[in-house]
Design an enzyme around this catalytic site. Structure first.
Site, PDB file in Angstrom:
ATOM      1  N   GLY A  26       0.894  -1.196  -0.210  1.00  0.00           N
ATOM      2  CA  GLY A  26       0.188  -0.037   0.101  1.00  0.00           C
ATOM      3  C   GLY A  26       0.808   1.184  -0.046  1.00  0.00           C
ATOM      4  O   GLY A  26       0.542   2.155   0.760  1.00  0.00           O
ATOM      5  N   ALA A  27       1.920   1.341  -0.677  1.00  0.00           N
ATOM      6  CA  ALA A  27       2.950   2.259  -0.729  1.00  0.00           C
ATOM      7  C   ALA A  27       2.324   3.406  -1.977  1.00  0.00           C
ATOM      8  O   ALA A  27       3.197   4.392  -1.938  1.00  0.00           O
ATOM      9  CB  ALA A  27       4.148   2.051  -1.078  1.00  0.00           C
ATOM     10  N   ASN A  28       1.403   3.508  -2.422  1.00  0.00           N
ATOM     11  CA  ASN A  28       1.119   4.723  -3.458  1.00  0.00           C
ATOM     12  C   ASN A  28       0.490   5.757  -2.927  1.00  0.00           C
ATOM     13  O   ASN A  28       0.284   7.001  -3.706  1.00  0.00           O
ATOM     14  CB  ASN A  28       0.137   3.746  -4.570  1.00  0.00           C
ATOM     15  N   SER A  29      -0.011   5.697  -1.339  1.00  0.00           N
ATOM     16  CA  SER A  29      -0.670   6.800  -1.168  1.00  0.00           C
ATOM     17  C   SER A  29      -0.479   6.814   0.412  1.00  0.00           C
ATOM     18  O   SER A  29      -0.422   5.808   1.368  1.00  0.00           O
ATOM     19  CB  SER A  29      -2.275   7.115  -1.388  1.00  0.00           C
ATOM     20  N   GLY A  30      -1.024   7.921   1.107  1.00  0.00           N
ATOM     21  CA  GLY A  30      -0.912   8.108   2.643  1.00  0.00           C
ATOM     22  C   GLY A  30       0.262   7.565   3.419  1.00  0.00           C
ATOM     23  O   GLY A  30       1.387   7.935   2.957  1.00  0.00           O
ATOM     24  N   GLY A  32       1.785   4.738   3.592  1.00  0.00           N
ATOM     25  CA  GLY A  32       2.681   3.864   2.871  1.00  0.00           C
ATOM     26  C   GLY A  32       3.467   4.939   1.984  1.00  0.00           C
ATOM     27  O   GLY A  32       4.738   4.690   1.944  1.00  0.00           O
ATOM     28  N   SER A 156      -3.099  -0.288  15.081  1.00  0.00           N
ATOM     29  CA  SER A 156      -3.495   1.197  15.370  1.00  0.00           C
ATOM     30  C   SER A 156      -4.062   1.103  16.665  1.00  0.00           C
ATOM     31  O   SER A 156      -4.399   0.138  17.440  1.00  0.00           O
ATOM     32  CB  SER A 156      -4.905   1.413  14.573  1.00  0.00           C
ATOM     33  N   TYR A 181     -13.154  -2.562  12.261  1.00  0.00           N
ATOM     34  CA  TYR A 181     -11.653  -1.751  11.949  1.00  0.00           C
ATOM     35  C   TYR A 181     -11.033  -2.263  13.072  1.00  0.00           C
ATOM     36  O   TYR A 181      -9.765  -2.902  12.963  1.00  0.00           O
ATOM     37  CB  TYR A 181     -11.792  -0.517  11.556  1.00  0.00           C
TER      38      TYR A 181
END
Length: 272
Positions: A26-30, A32, A156, A181
């Site tokens: 998940g390195a493409n946004s936020g 990551g 989290s 979650y």
């Protein structure tokens, strides 16, 4: 990346990670994406494991604008699809990728009435079961590497407020967005603790990290109506860059295996 983030890295995480390889899901946004920036800043090679290849390639180009000499590889990985996980692990083994730090970061939030490709509730099926399945598949390969491997799971603090119900693990009887979650993060926290003990004498060093509270794309998308409120109280939350320094901190320090690393102010909500 902000100059004050760079100064923090140089002061508190002053390592040279040149010729080391970091894989981030998940390195493409936020979170990551910010992790990717920070590891590239200390010289690492980067593998971006992402569900959406087009978005990942766009993110790669953005990173290359900051770090033009960086070595960045994009691989397809969808944690909500067991076949995708199998293909991802097979590609790593086939390419004999040498990985020094493996960060399980990808996850989803607020996905009511959604299922994974294999029919599991999407949040639990992605955040916990997808990460669990990926871990069990990739760890035997990582154990064959002839050096230390940092294996980091992104948790989290909401896991502290969750309870597991094994009679209704996926909350099919009574669904709640926050409950599922937090439950997924509690399950992942327990798995992280187990792995840290189970792999304690191996070359795999397991850690947990958490971002505190941060206004990231995953939260903004889930609660668009909170946008104006979030802007008013932005000073209470961590920036995305601050939220993601924990992974680099783990690699830069000789911490006890199994440690949970995150911001240190306001009960772990914000700060460095």
């Amino acid at each position: 990346m902000k100059n004050k983030t760079k100064r923090y890295i140089e002061k508190k995480c002053g390592i040279d990670y040149e010729d080391k390889t970091v894989l981030i899901t998940g390195a493409n946004s936020g979170v990551g994406f910010a992790m990717a920036e920070q590891f590239l800043y200390v010289g690492a090679n980067l593998i971006m494991a992402c569900r959406n290849i087009e978005k990942a390639e766009n993110a790669k180009q953005t990173l290359l604008q900051q770090f033009p000499n960086a070595k960045i590889t994009v691989l397809k990985l969808d944690l909500a699809n067991l076949s995708s996980i199998d293909e991802f692990v097979a590609e790593i083994k086939k390419s004999k990728l040498d990985i020094d730090c493996f960060i399980n970061n990808a996850g989803v939030f607020r996905q009511p009435n959604q299922k994974t490709a294999d029919g599991l509730e999407l949040v639990m099926g992605t955040n916990y079961f997808g990460t669990y399945y990926l871990s069990t598949k990739i760890l035997p390969y990582l154990k064959t590497l002839k050096h230390r491997v940092y294996f980091i799971n992104t948790l989290s603090l909401v896991y502290k407020y969750a309870k597991l119900d094994f009679d209704d693990f996926y909350m099919e009887k009574e669904y709640g967005n926050f409950k599922i979650y937090s439950r997924s993060k509690l399950a992942l926290a327990k798995f992280t603790h187990y792995l840290a003990n189970f792999l304690g004498d191996s070359n795999i060093k397991v850690y947990g990290i958490h971002p505190g509270i941060s206004i990231t794309p995953i939260a903004t998308k889930a609660y668009k109506r909170w946008g104006k409120v979030g802007k008013c109280f932005k000073f209470l939350f961590n920036s995305t860059e601050k939220s993601t320094l924990s992974a680099l901190y783990v690699v830069a320090h000789d911490l006890p295996v199994g440690s949970l690393v995150g911001p240190k102010f306001l009960w772990g909500v914000r700060g460095y």
